[in-house]
Motif scaffolding. Structure first.
Motif, mmCIF file in Angstrom:
data_model
loop_
_atom_site.group_PDB
_atom_site.id
_atom_site.type_symbol
_atom_site.label_atom_id
_atom_site.label_comp_id
_atom_site.label_asym_id
_atom_site.label_seq_id
_atom_site.Cartn_x
_atom_site.Cartn_y
_atom_site.Cartn_z
ATOM 1 N N ILE A 1 -69.280 -37.034 14.543
ATOM 2 C CA ILE A 1 -68.013 -36.894 13.838
ATOM 3 C C ILE A 1 -68.222 -37.264 12.373
ATOM 4 C CG2 ILE A 1 -66.569 -37.247 15.877
ATOM 5 C CD1 ILE A 1 -66.148 -40.122 15.055
ATOM 6 N N HIS A 2 -67.430 -36.666 11.508
ATOM 7 C CA HIS A 2 -67.499 -36.923 10.076
ATOM 8 C C HIS A 2 -66.239 -37.701 9.707
ATOM 9 C CE1 HIS A 2 -70.741 -34.041 10.081
ATOM 10 N NE2 HIS A 2 -69.948 -33.225 10.742
ATOM 11 N N VAL A 3 -66.423 -38.946 9.297
ATOM 12 C CA VAL A 3 -65.304 -39.854 9.071
ATOM 13 C C VAL A 3 -65.250 -40.243 7.587
ATOM 14 C CG1 VAL A 3 -64.263 -42.049 9.777
ATOM 15 C CG2 VAL A 3 -65.673 -40.766 11.398
ATOM 16 N N PRO A 4 -64.074 -40.174 6.968
ATOM 17 C CA PRO A 4 -63.975 -40.641 5.583
ATOM 18 C C PRO A 4 -64.461 -42.095 5.475
ATOM 19 C CG PRO A 4 -61.972 -39.504 6.209
ATOM 20 C CD PRO A 4 -62.795 -39.654 7.460
ATOM 21 N N ARG A 5 -65.229 -42.367 4.457
ATOM 22 C CA ARG A 5 -65.847 -43.692 4.291
ATOM 23 C C ARG A 5 -64.818 -44.819 4.368
ATOM 24 N NH1 ARG A 5 -70.388 -46.135 3.050
ATOM 25 N NH2 ARG A 5 -71.671 -44.308 2.815
ATOM 26 N N GLU A 6 -63.627 -44.609 3.811
ATOM 27 C CA GLU A 6 -62.612 -45.667 3.819
ATOM 28 C C GLU A 6 -62.044 -45.936 5.214
ATOM 29 O OE1 GLU A 6 -60.513 -41.841 2.480
ATOM 30 O OE2 GLU A 6 -62.360 -42.875 1.918
ATOM 31 N N ASP A 7 -62.294 -45.043 6.164
ATOM 32 C CA ASP A 7 -61.806 -45.225 7.532
ATOM 33 C C ASP A 7 -62.857 -45.800 8.475
ATOM 34 O OD1 ASP A 7 -59.370 -44.192 6.730
ATOM 35 O OD2 ASP A 7 -59.852 -42.151 7.393
ATOM 36 N N VAL A 8 -64.005 -46.174 7.931
ATOM 37 C CA VAL A 8 -65.094 -46.715 8.743
ATOM 38 C C VAL A 8 -65.143 -48.228 8.596
ATOM 39 C CG1 VAL A 8 -67.594 -46.719 9.130
ATOM 40 C CG2 VAL A 8 -66.443 -44.600 8.459
ATOM 41 N N ASP A 9 -65.156 -48.930 9.718
ATOM 42 C CA ASP A 9 -65.352 -50.385 9.716
ATOM 43 C C ASP A 9 -66.823 -50.645 10.027
ATOM 44 O OD1 ASP A 9 -62.652 -51.058 9.262
ATOM 45 O OD2 ASP A 9 -62.192 -50.768 11.377
ATOM 46 N N PHE A 10 -67.622 -50.900 8.977
ATOM 47 C CA PHE A 10 -69.040 -51.162 9.167
ATOM 48 C C PHE A 10 -69.208 -52.531 9.810
ATOM 49 C CE2 PHE A 10 -68.787 -48.148 5.651
ATOM 50 C CZ PHE A 10 -69.642 -47.162 6.109
ATOM 51 N N LEU A 11 -70.107 -52.620 10.782
ATOM 52 C CA LEU A 11 -70.309 -53.853 11.541
ATOM 53 C C LEU A 11 -71.625 -54.522 11.167
ATOM 54 C CD1 LEU A 11 -69.236 -52.549 15.065
ATOM 55 C CD2 LEU A 11 -67.859 -53.858 13.455
ATOM 56 N N GLU A 12 -71.644 -55.835 11.285
ATOM 57 C CA GLU A 12 -72.878 -56.607 11.113
ATOM 58 C C GLU A 12 -73.548 -56.703 12.483
ATOM 59 O OE1 GLU A 12 -74.129 -57.625 8.229
ATOM 60 O OE2 GLU A 12 -72.400 -56.718 7.225
ATOM 61 N N MET A 13 -73.982 -55.563 12.980
ATOM 62 C CA MET A 13 -74.591 -55.468 14.305
ATOM 63 C C MET A 13 -75.790 -54.532 14.173
ATOM 64 S SD MET A 13 -72.897 -53.749 17.753
ATOM 65 C CE MET A 13 -71.441 -54.738 17.711
ATOM 66 N N THR A 14 -76.912 -54.925 14.749
ATOM 67 C CA THR A 14 -78.086 -54.062 14.681
ATOM 68 C C THR A 14 -77.895 -52.867 15.609
ATOM 69 O OG1 THR A 14 -79.272 -55.155 16.486
ATOM 70 C CG2 THR A 14 -79.572 -56.063 14.246
ATOM 71 N N ILE A 15 -78.691 -51.847 15.371
ATOM 72 C CA ILE A 15 -78.655 -50.666 16.238
ATOM 73 C C ILE A 15 -79.020 -51.068 17.663
ATOM 74 C CG2 ILE A 15 -79.641 -48.379 16.644
ATOM 75 C CD1 ILE A 15 -77.878 -48.614 14.109
ATOM 76 N N GLU A 16 -80.003 -51.946 17.790
ATOM 77 C CA GLU A 16 -80.426 -52.400 19.121
ATOM 78 C C GLU A 16 -79.280 -53.096 19.852
ATOM 79 O OE1 GLU A 16 -83.696 -55.352 21.216
ATOM 80 O OE2 GLU A 16 -83.971 -54.767 19.128
#
Length: 109
Positions: free
Chosen positions: A79-94
């Motif tokens: 999905i393509h999400v507007p940057r302002e609608d993304v909550d980036f997490l402090e979580m590794t990919i693993e």
């Protein structure tokens, strides 16, 4: 030889093999996005910023988010999400993949 463990192992191996052999950086971080509708939130993997023809059509800065299915994270939705609608997490990919594969039972602190 344990059926469920075998599926999980093969799934993780496919993801790692695919991303490690790529010359383009992939899977930057984990994110929380509204999907499939508000107020639901879904855990996704930030692949990269949207580029090319899709960016031209969307017309604003968006991020490519891969929303994997559980327990097999090698399938899912892009999905393509507007940057302002993304909550980036402090979580590794693993950590994110562990959470997805375990149906949310294993979660980072």
């Amino acid at each position: 030889k344990i059926p469920f463990v075998r599926v999980i192992y093969i799934s993780i191996k496919k993801v790692v093999d695919t991303t490690s052999h790529s010359s383009i950086p992939t899977f930057e971080k984990m994110a929380l996005v509204t999907y499939p509708r508000a107020p639901l939130k879904t855990l996704g993997i930030v692949a990269c910023n949207t580029r090319g023809m899709v960016l031209d059509k969307v017309g604003k800065q968006t991020v490519n988010i891969f929303v994997p299915t559980s327990p097999n994270p090698t399938t899912g939705f892009l999905i393509h999400v507007p940057r302002e609608d993304v909550d980036f997490l402090e979580m590794t990919i693993e950590e994110g993949l562990k959470m997805i594969i375990s149906f949310g039972v294993v979660a980072p602190k």
